[in-house]
Design a protein around this motif. Structure first.
Motif, short mmCIF file in Angstrom:
data_model
loop_
_atom_site.label_atom_id
_atom_site.label_comp_id
_atom_site.label_asym_id
_atom_site.label_seq_id
_atom_site.Cartn_x
_atom_site.Cartn_y
_atom_site.Cartn_z
N PHE A 49 0.87 -1.18 0.00
CA PHE A 49 0.00 0.00 0.00
C PHE A 49 0.91 1.23 0.00
O PHE A 49 1.70 1.44 0.92
N THR A 50 0.80 2.03 -1.06
CA THR A 50 1.76 3.10 -1.31
C THR A 50 1.06 4.32 -1.86
O THR A 50 -0.14 4.31 -2.13
N SER A 51 1.82 5.41 -2.05
CA SER A 51 1.26 6.63 -2.63
C SER A 51 2.39 7.52 -3.15
O SER A 51 3.46 7.59 -2.54
N GLU A 52 2.13 8.20 -4.26
CA GLU A 52 3.09 9.17 -4.78
C GLU A 52 3.19 10.39 -3.88
O GLU A 52 4.16 11.14 -3.97
N GLY A 53 2.23 10.59 -3.01
CA GLY A 53 2.25 11.74 -2.11
C GLY A 53 3.01 11.49 -0.82
O GLY A 53 3.14 12.40 0.01
N CYS A 54 3.55 10.30 -0.65
CA CYS A 54 4.22 9.90 0.59
C CYS A 54 5.72 9.84 0.37
O CYS A 54 6.20 9.06 -0.46
N THR A 71 12.66 -12.56 -8.38
CA THR A 71 11.81 -13.73 -8.15
C THR A 71 10.91 -14.06 -9.34
O THR A 71 9.87 -14.69 -9.17
N GLN A 72 11.32 -13.68 -10.53
CA GLN A 72 10.49 -13.91 -11.71
C GLN A 72 10.22 -15.39 -11.96
O GLN A 72 9.21 -15.75 -12.54
N ASP A 73 11.15 -16.26 -11.54
CA ASP A 73 10.98 -17.70 -11.74
C ASP A 73 10.44 -18.40 -10.50
O ASP A 73 10.49 -19.62 -10.40
N LYS A 74 9.95 -17.63 -9.53
CA LYS A 74 9.42 -18.19 -8.28
C LYS A 74 7.96 -17.80 -8.12
O LYS A 74 7.49 -16.82 -8.71
N PRO A 75 7.20 -18.53 -7.30
CA PRO A 75 5.79 -18.19 -7.08
C PRO A 75 5.62 -17.02 -6.12
O PRO A 75 5.04 -17.14 -5.04
N VAL A 76 6.17 -15.87 -6.53
CA VAL A 76 6.06 -14.64 -5.76
C VAL A 76 5.28 -13.65 -6.60
O VAL A 76 5.66 -13.36 -7.75
N TYR A 77 4.17 -13.13 -6.07
CA TYR A 77 3.28 -12.25 -6.81
C TYR A 77 3.17 -10.92 -6.07
O TYR A 77 2.73 -10.88 -4.92
N ILE A 78 3.58 -9.86 -6.74
CA ILE A 78 3.63 -8.54 -6.11
C ILE A 78 2.54 -7.65 -6.67
O ILE A 78 2.38 -7.52 -7.89
N LEU A 79 1.80 -7.01 -5.76
CA LEU A 79 0.74 -6.08 -6.12
C LEU A 79 0.96 -4.77 -5.38
O LEU A 79 1.12 -4.77 -4.15
N ALA A 80 0.97 -3.67 -6.12
CA ALA A 80 1.12 -2.35 -5.50
C ALA A 80 -0.19 -1.59 -5.63
O ALA A 80 -0.62 -1.27 -6.74
N TYR A 81 -0.83 -1.32 -4.49
CA TYR A 81 -2.07 -0.56 -4.45
C TYR A 81 -1.75 0.89 -4.09
O TYR A 81 -1.17 1.15 -3.03
N HIS A 82 -2.14 1.83 -4.92
CA HIS A 82 -1.95 3.24 -4.62
C HIS A 82 -3.20 3.77 -3.93
O HIS A 82 -4.28 3.86 -4.55
#
Length: 266
Positions: A49-54, A71-82
């Motif tokens: 959980f992120t923001s350009e204002g922070c 980790t492109q070859d690993k079961p790691v899934y990254i999601l960035a919520y603004h």
């Protein structure tokens, strides 16, 4: 009394030195490559959980981008919520969405945690400061050794400005929900105001749409999602995961990379 003060100071200095050395050693050890654990057993869904204002968020954005590459070859899934609650403090984040602020508040209730940025939640069970690299790496390594209790597979096809996602589930899906995230893999923004005024920020794994599907005994289904503006098959992907509605725990995750034909299964 003077001797006692000197002794206390010396003991305190020794304790501080030992603590500093232990922390430094921990940081060095945890900065190594993420341990995959038993192949095929675990996964890590990393939600930032992120923001350009922070002003504290860019280091977390950079860290998540680095881990994404590693980790492109690993079961790691990254999601960035603004999130959108920074928008009234001088700069409106173009990627922000009130839906993502609501999701962060849901995690606050699930985990009895504070709401702040940058915040990371791993597999819906662990929250931490998004820029804390040693702790984040440790959390991901631990998640990768935990066996999944459900499975989901995806097929995604673009039809004009719509995306049709077919899903197939296995394992216990009672009281669960399937979430589908439409993810923009990268973007660059020039921030003109606010805490990051004058900076050019790089973003990775930006969630642009998030759809929730209630699950029942049916193990197959289809969902249609409106594609965001600026969509390109090469620069986007779909991440799907099953989450417990009561505890917030994420039981499994997968992704379907989008191609020109937009049909793929992982």
């Amino acid at each position: 009394m003077q001797s006692l003060k000197i002794l206390s100071f010396c003991v305190g200095a020794i304790v501080l030195a030992l603590a500093t050395a232990a922390y430094a050693n921990r940081k060095i050890n945890n900065s190594k490559e993420i341990n995959t654990g038993t192949p095929g057993k675990g996964f890590a869904l990393v939600e930032l959980f992120t923001s350009e204002g922070c002003s504290s968020c860019p280091p977390a954005d950079e860290l998540l981008a680095k881990i994404q590459k590693e980790t492109q070859d690993k079961p790691v899934y990254i999601l960035a919520y603004h999130v959108d609650y920074w928008n009234n403090l001088g700069w409106k984040d173009v990627f922000s969405n009130a839906m993502f602020s609501k999701r962060q508040n849901e995690y606050s209730r699930y985990l009895n945690a504070q709401v702040y940025t940058p915040q990371v939640v791993v597999n819906g069970k662990t929250d931490l400061v998004g820029s804390d690299e040693p702790v984040l790496r440790e959390a991901i390594s631990s998640a990768l050794t935990t066996e999944q209790t459900a499975q989901v597979s995806l097929k995604a096809q673009q039809n004009g400005d719509k995306l049709t996602v077919n899903y197939e589930l296995s394992g216990n899906t009672d009281n669960q929900q399937l979430l589908l995230a439409i993810v923009q893999k990268s973007a660059i923004s020039k921030v003109a105001r606010g805490e990051n005024s004058g900076r050019t920020l790089s973003h990775a794994q930006i969630v642009r749409e998030l759809k929730t599907i209630a699950l029942n005994q049916v193990k197959k289904g289809q969902s249609t999602i409106d594609l965001p503006k600026g969509f390109t098959p090469q620069g986007w992907e779909v991440v799907g995961f099953i989450q417990d509605k009561t505890s917030g725990e994420v039981l499994t995750a997968t992704k379907a990379d989008l191609t020109t034909n937009a049909i793929t299964k992982i």
